[in-house]
Design a protein around this motif. Structure first.
Motif, mmCIF file in Angstrom:
data_model
loop_
_atom_site.group_PDB
_atom_site.id
_atom_site.type_symbol
_atom_site.label_atom_id
_atom_site.label_comp_id
_atom_site.label_asym_id
_atom_site.label_seq_id
_atom_site.Cartn_x
_atom_site.Cartn_y
_atom_site.Cartn_z
ATOM 1 N N UNK A 59 0.856 -1.181 0.000
ATOM 2 C CA UNK A 59 0.000 0.000 0.000
ATOM 3 C C UNK A 59 0.899 1.242 0.000
ATOM 4 N N UNK A 60 0.510 2.196 -0.816
ATOM 5 C CA UNK A 60 1.220 3.457 -0.939
ATOM 6 C C UNK A 60 0.242 4.595 -0.708
ATOM 7 N N UNK A 61 0.689 5.613 0.013
ATOM 8 C CA UNK A 61 -0.125 6.817 0.226
ATOM 9 C C UNK A 61 0.503 7.968 -0.531
ATOM 10 N N UNK A 62 -0.327 8.712 -1.252
ATOM 11 C CA UNK A 62 0.132 9.939 -1.911
ATOM 12 C C UNK A 62 -0.513 11.096 -1.161
ATOM 13 N N UNK B 5 7.540 4.866 5.092
ATOM 14 C CA UNK B 5 8.664 5.738 4.748
ATOM 15 C C UNK B 5 8.384 6.457 3.433
ATOM 16 N N UNK B 6 8.891 7.655 3.336
ATOM 17 C CA UNK B 6 8.757 8.459 2.123
ATOM 18 C C UNK B 6 9.624 7.820 1.035
ATOM 19 N N UNK C 70 5.040 10.815 -1.562
ATOM 20 C CA UNK C 70 4.629 9.421 -1.671
ATOM 21 C C UNK C 70 5.241 8.639 -0.522
ATOM 22 N N UNK C 71 4.407 7.850 0.140
ATOM 23 C CA UNK C 71 4.825 7.088 1.312
ATOM 24 C C UNK C 71 4.462 5.626 1.124
ATOM 25 N N UNK C 72 5.449 4.733 1.285
ATOM 26 C CA UNK C 72 5.169 3.300 1.318
ATOM 27 C C UNK C 72 4.752 2.950 2.741
ATOM 28 N N UNK C 73 3.578 2.343 2.877
ATOM 29 C CA UNK C 73 3.042 1.971 4.183
ATOM 30 C C UNK C 73 3.473 0.540 4.521
ATOM 31 N N UNK D 89 6.191 13.361 9.835
ATOM 32 C CA UNK D 89 7.274 12.849 9.005
ATOM 33 C C UNK D 89 8.571 13.358 9.618
ATOM 34 N N UNK D 90 9.440 12.431 9.973
ATOM 35 C CA UNK D 90 10.740 12.788 10.542
ATOM 36 C C UNK D 90 11.604 13.441 9.469
#
Length: 187
Positions: free
Chosen positions: A22-25, A147-148, A34-37, A122-123
């Protein structure tokens, strides 16, 4: 025999969908991130984030807390700095082995270790002190859940905006950094 074949195809389809990453944009007025969950390490946290994203909760929220060399936080307040309603908090999955490294996404919470709802951060640095050290209140940590993978420049740009002290945050951006949409993709 035909029913057995149809059942096998259906089960195969369900399993392959479940195994997709799953990826979040996260679309903002400063660009997209873009973040990989990581569903395997943080299943409850990822499910919670996806539920908020799919419900439209994040649309029109802002990054309300931006601290250079630390993190950017959003997902809870609208542009008028009014807090959005949330669902009940989730269990803290900080013991999942994921670390608060630069460009990872984690759940924000209060001093109650199991108080995370919709807010995330987001760190923008390696924040080892946010990792779980033990199961005490002080050492419990913050649950990383992804992570981004692109939009690093957007994260860095947000981390450099001018901020002010406000009722909502000690480091609220002077100009709103608006999240217009969070889209979840199965890759």
């Amino acid at each position: 025999m035909k029913q057995l074949l149809q059942s096998a195809i259906l089960i195969s389809s369900i399993l392959s969908t479940a195994l997709l990453a799953k990826t979040a944009i996260i679309e903002t007025n400063m660009g997209s991130i873009t973040v990989d969950l990581n569903e395997k390490a943080a299943p409850k946290t990822v499910a919670n984030f996806i539920q908020y994203a799919n419900s439209g909760h994040y649309e029109g929220t802002v990054f309300h807390r931006v601290i250079p060399n630390f993190m950017i936080q959003g997902g809870g307040f609208n542009t008028a700095m009014q807090e959005r309603d949330t669902r009940p908090p989730i269990i803290n999955e900080a013991s999942n082995g994921l670390k608060n490294e630069k460009y990872t996404i984690a759940m924000a919470r209060t001093s109650d270790v199991n108080s995370a709802t919709s807010q995330f951060f987001i760190n923008v640095a390696y924040n080892d002190f946010l990792n779980q050290r033990d199961k005490t209140t002080a050492g419990y940590g913050y649950a990383v859940f992804g992570k981004v993978t692109s939009g690093f420049d957007v994260v860095d740009k947000i981390a450099k905006v001018y901020t002010k002290r406000s009722i909502v945050s000690e480091a609220q951006p002077i100009q709103n950094i608006v999240i217009s949409k969070v889209t979840i993709r199965n890759d």
